[in-house]
Design a protein around this motif. Structure first.
Motif, mmCIF file in Angstrom:
data_model
loop_
_atom_site.group_PDB
_atom_site.id
_atom_site.type_symbol
_atom_site.label_atom_id
_atom_site.label_comp_id
_atom_site.label_asym_id
_atom_site.label_seq_id
_atom_site.Cartn_x
_atom_site.Cartn_y
_atom_site.Cartn_z
ATOM 1 N N VAL A 34 0.840 -1.202 0.000
ATOM 2 C CA VAL A 34 0.000 0.000 0.000
ATOM 3 C C VAL A 34 0.875 1.253 0.000
ATOM 4 O O VAL A 34 0.592 2.217 -0.713
ATOM 5 N N GLU A 35 1.935 1.236 0.764
ATOM 6 C CA GLU A 35 2.843 2.381 0.791
ATOM 7 C C GLU A 35 3.483 2.606 -0.571
ATOM 8 O O GLU A 35 3.692 3.748 -0.983
ATOM 9 N N GLN A 49 -7.527 3.999 2.271
ATOM 10 C CA GLN A 49 -8.468 3.219 3.080
ATOM 11 C C GLN A 49 -7.830 1.894 3.518
ATOM 12 O O GLN A 49 -7.947 1.487 4.680
ATOM 13 N N GLN A 50 -7.154 1.234 2.611
ATOM 14 C CA GLN A 50 -6.500 -0.035 2.932
ATOM 15 C C GLN A 50 -5.403 0.189 3.969
ATOM 16 O O GLN A 50 -5.235 -0.604 4.891
ATOM 17 N N SER A 51 -4.667 1.276 3.822
ATOM 18 C CA SER A 51 -3.624 1.610 4.780
ATOM 19 C C SER A 51 -4.210 1.787 6.176
ATOM 20 O O SER A 51 -3.695 1.229 7.157
ATOM 21 N N ALA A 52 -5.285 2.538 6.281
ATOM 22 C CA ALA A 52 -5.929 2.758 7.582
ATOM 23 C C ALA A 52 -6.400 1.441 8.186
ATOM 24 O O ALA A 52 -6.217 1.192 9.382
ATOM 25 N N HIS A 53 -6.973 0.590 7.364
ATOM 26 C CA HIS A 53 -7.457 -0.703 7.844
ATOM 27 C C HIS A 53 -6.311 -1.567 8.390
ATOM 28 O O HIS A 53 -6.398 -2.112 9.485
ATOM 29 N N ILE A 54 -5.256 -1.678 7.617
ATOM 30 C CA ILE A 54 -4.117 -2.504 8.034
ATOM 31 C C ILE A 54 -3.490 -1.944 9.305
ATOM 32 O O ILE A 54 -3.218 -2.681 10.259
ATOM 33 N N LEU A 55 -3.267 -0.626 9.321
ATOM 34 C CA LEU A 55 -2.642 -0.002 10.487
ATOM 35 C C LEU A 55 -3.463 -0.215 11.752
ATOM 36 O O LEU A 55 -2.926 -0.566 12.797
ATOM 37 N N SER A 56 -4.761 -0.023 11.653
ATOM 38 C CA SER A 56 -5.618 -0.110 12.827
ATOM 39 C C SER A 56 -5.939 -1.544 13.229
ATOM 40 O O SER A 56 -5.702 -1.952 14.364
ATOM 41 N N GLU A 57 -6.459 -2.298 12.308
ATOM 42 C CA GLU A 57 -6.994 -3.629 12.624
ATOM 43 C C GLU A 57 -5.933 -4.716 12.754
ATOM 44 O O GLU A 57 -6.149 -5.703 13.456
ATOM 45 N N HIS A 58 -4.813 -4.555 12.070
ATOM 46 C CA HIS A 58 -3.818 -5.636 12.049
ATOM 47 C C HIS A 58 -2.507 -5.294 12.745
ATOM 48 O O HIS A 58 -1.784 -6.192 13.158
#
Length: 75
Positions: A34-35, A49-58
């Motif tokens: 993503v980066e 959006q994918q970045s936020a999801h990965i950072l937060s949830e995983h």
């Protein structure tokens, strides 16, 4: 120059799609994809959006996730 633009857009979509598929298996690798996409297009909505999801949830990096979402809303 036109083919370079198509390649860049293709790379962005490739990186984001690969990240989505790998998120639950290898989140750090998915974030790296993503980066890479965001380096090509810093305002790419799917990548943000994918970045936020990965950072937060995983990865438990909520502050960075909020920053990505803030950038998404402003894009």
């Amino acid at each position: 120059a036109r083919s370079e633009v198509r390649l860049a857009h293709s790379d962005v979509y490739s990186a984001v799609g690969g990240a989505a598929a790998a998120t639950t298996v290898v989140p750090k690798s998915a974030l790296s994809d993503v980066e890479r996409a965001l380096a090509l297009d810093p305002e790419h909505s799917d990548a943000l959006q994918q970045s936020a999801h990965i950072l937060s949830e995983h990865l438990g990096r909520e502050a960075e996730a909020v920053a990505a979402l803030d950038k998404l809303v402003r894009a």
